[in-house]
Design a protein around this motif. Structure first.
Motif, mmCIF file in Angstrom:
data_model
loop_
_atom_site.group_PDB
_atom_site.id
_atom_site.type_symbol
_atom_site.label_atom_id
_atom_site.label_comp_id
_atom_site.label_asym_id
_atom_site.label_seq_id
_atom_site.Cartn_x
_atom_site.Cartn_y
_atom_site.Cartn_z
ATOM 1 N N SER A 123 16.749 12.004 60.981
ATOM 2 C CA SER A 123 16.178 10.784 60.411
ATOM 3 C C SER A 123 14.997 11.132 59.523
ATOM 4 C CB SER A 123 15.714 9.830 61.524
ATOM 5 O OG SER A 123 14.710 10.446 62.312
ATOM 6 N N THR A 160 15.345 6.144 57.300
ATOM 7 C CA THR A 160 16.799 6.251 57.277
ATOM 8 C C THR A 160 17.303 7.225 58.338
ATOM 9 O OG1 THR A 160 16.859 8.074 55.685
ATOM 10 C CG2 THR A 160 16.849 5.832 54.792
ATOM 11 N N GLY A 161 18.575 7.081 58.666
ATOM 12 C CA GLY A 161 19.255 8.056 59.501
ATOM 13 C C GLY A 161 20.329 8.726 58.663
ATOM 14 N N THR A 194 22.155 5.138 58.600
ATOM 15 C CA THR A 194 21.159 4.242 59.186
ATOM 16 C C THR A 194 21.844 3.079 59.906
ATOM 17 O OG1 THR A 194 19.685 4.773 57.351
ATOM 18 C CG2 THR A 194 19.116 2.851 58.702
ATOM 19 N N GLY A 243 21.253 8.612 63.978
ATOM 20 C CA GLY A 243 19.971 9.110 63.471
ATOM 21 C C GLY A 243 18.838 8.110 63.533
ATOM 22 N N ARG A 244 19.086 6.903 63.096
ATOM 23 C CA ARG A 244 18.083 5.820 63.170
ATOM 24 C C ARG A 244 18.827 4.519 63.386
ATOM 25 N NH1 ARG A 244 12.791 5.001 62.003
ATOM 26 N NH2 ARG A 244 12.574 7.144 61.289
ATOM 27 N N TRP A 245 18.562 3.851 64.487
ATOM 28 C CA TRP A 245 19.280 2.630 64.839
ATOM 29 C C TRP A 245 18.365 1.747 65.680
ATOM 30 C CZ3 TRP A 245 19.596 2.620 70.188
ATOM 31 C CH2 TRP A 245 19.444 3.877 70.803
ATOM 32 N N THR A 300 15.267 6.845 67.116
ATOM 33 C CA THR A 300 15.658 7.933 66.216
ATOM 34 C C THR A 300 16.428 9.027 66.962
ATOM 35 O OG1 THR A 300 13.481 8.979 66.532
ATOM 36 C CG2 THR A 300 13.762 7.568 64.596
#
Length: 275
Positions: A66, A70-71, A83, A87-89, A98
């Protein structure tokens, strides 16, 4: 007015013996738990390397990470924004996380490397023991010879290509042929039982420092602990791909009949198509 003769009752055959049915369902639960707990373990260091060693400063051929907002997933030099998924949620409470894989896909659902390892190691033993017993039964109990043996004529490229085209066109066998495994099923099941699952167990053992001390040749066999971890990760997703294709085929072939046969053993032969 002439009355039509009643249709004959469907023919039933005993398709799956008890050991196959037990192993099928035990394996389904076991592999699901192993996958989800494995994703939790992967979250602790979501990077993959080749060789013996791997750390944040080393080049990773695969990574989920991340940035500030963003992911992403990176394979080699290729990078895809993920995203909201990887990764990033955002979790169910609206908190941004992350981790590589979201909590709904892992065991446990909250971050805990220790608990993930406990679940994974427990069910790794379940897999190893059940697979060993099933392999022995398959080889010695006639399952391999009766159901999975590939006949000489089935090795013909023309026969294999014909089966591939039938699958692509969703043409499923009828009559007695529906109760037998086709060449693609035989090769898939043999590959899973005798190659992929043993490979998953062997690469899992290679990542254990205790096993490394007792059997250092495993490190040489797989080219190092990090290589074993990469192969283990790839193998896990190969199993997921097999599972998804398997489910799609079951749904298209007739889920009620297919599930009934895997619960009771009895399978109703689809009627022969009129020529």
């Amino acid at each position: 007015m002439t009355e039509l003769a009643p249709a004959p009752p469907p023919t039933r055959v005993y398709r799956h013996r008890l050991p196959t049915r037990i192993w099928h369902w035990v394996n389904a639960v076991t592999l699901l738990i192993l996958l989800m707990s494995g994703l939790m373990i992967f979250n602790a260091h979501p990077r993959l390397y080749w060789g013996q060693y791997g750390a944040n400063s080393d080049y990773a051929w695969f990574a989920i990470g991340s940035t500030a907002d963003t992911g992403y997933v990176r394979i080699g030099a290729a990078r895809v924004e993920t995203t909201g998924l990887l990764g990033r949620w955002t979790d169910a409470e609206g908190v941004e996380k992350t981790w590589a894989f979201p909590g709904w896909a892992t065991i446990p659902t909250s971050y805990s490397l220790a608990d993930g390892r406990r679940w994974h190691l427990l069910f790794a033993w379940v897999l190893a023991i059940s697979l060993t017993l099933y392999m022995l039964w398959t080889a010695l109990g006639g399952h391999l010879k009766k159901d999975l043996h590939v006949r000489r004529d089935e090795w013909s490229p023309r026969h294999i290509w014909h089966d591939i085209k039938d699958h692509a066109r969703l043409r499923f066998p009828t009559g007695a042929a529906a109760a037998r495994y086709n060449i693609l099923q035989k090769l898939s099941y043999i590959g899973i039982i005798f190659i992929l699952l043993p490979l998953m167990i062997a690469t899992g053992l290679t990542m254990s420092p205790g096993i490394n001390a007792a059997a250092p040749w495993l490190l040489d066999l797989f080219g190092g602990r990090q290589s074993a971890r990469s192969i283990h990760f790839i193998g896990a997703w190969a199993l997921v791909a097999f599972f998804l294709v398997h489910i799609v085929m079951v749904m298209l072939a007739g889920p009620v009949n297919e599930l009934r046969s895997m619960v009771t053993g009895w399978f109703r032969l689809p009627a022969e198509k009129a020529k």
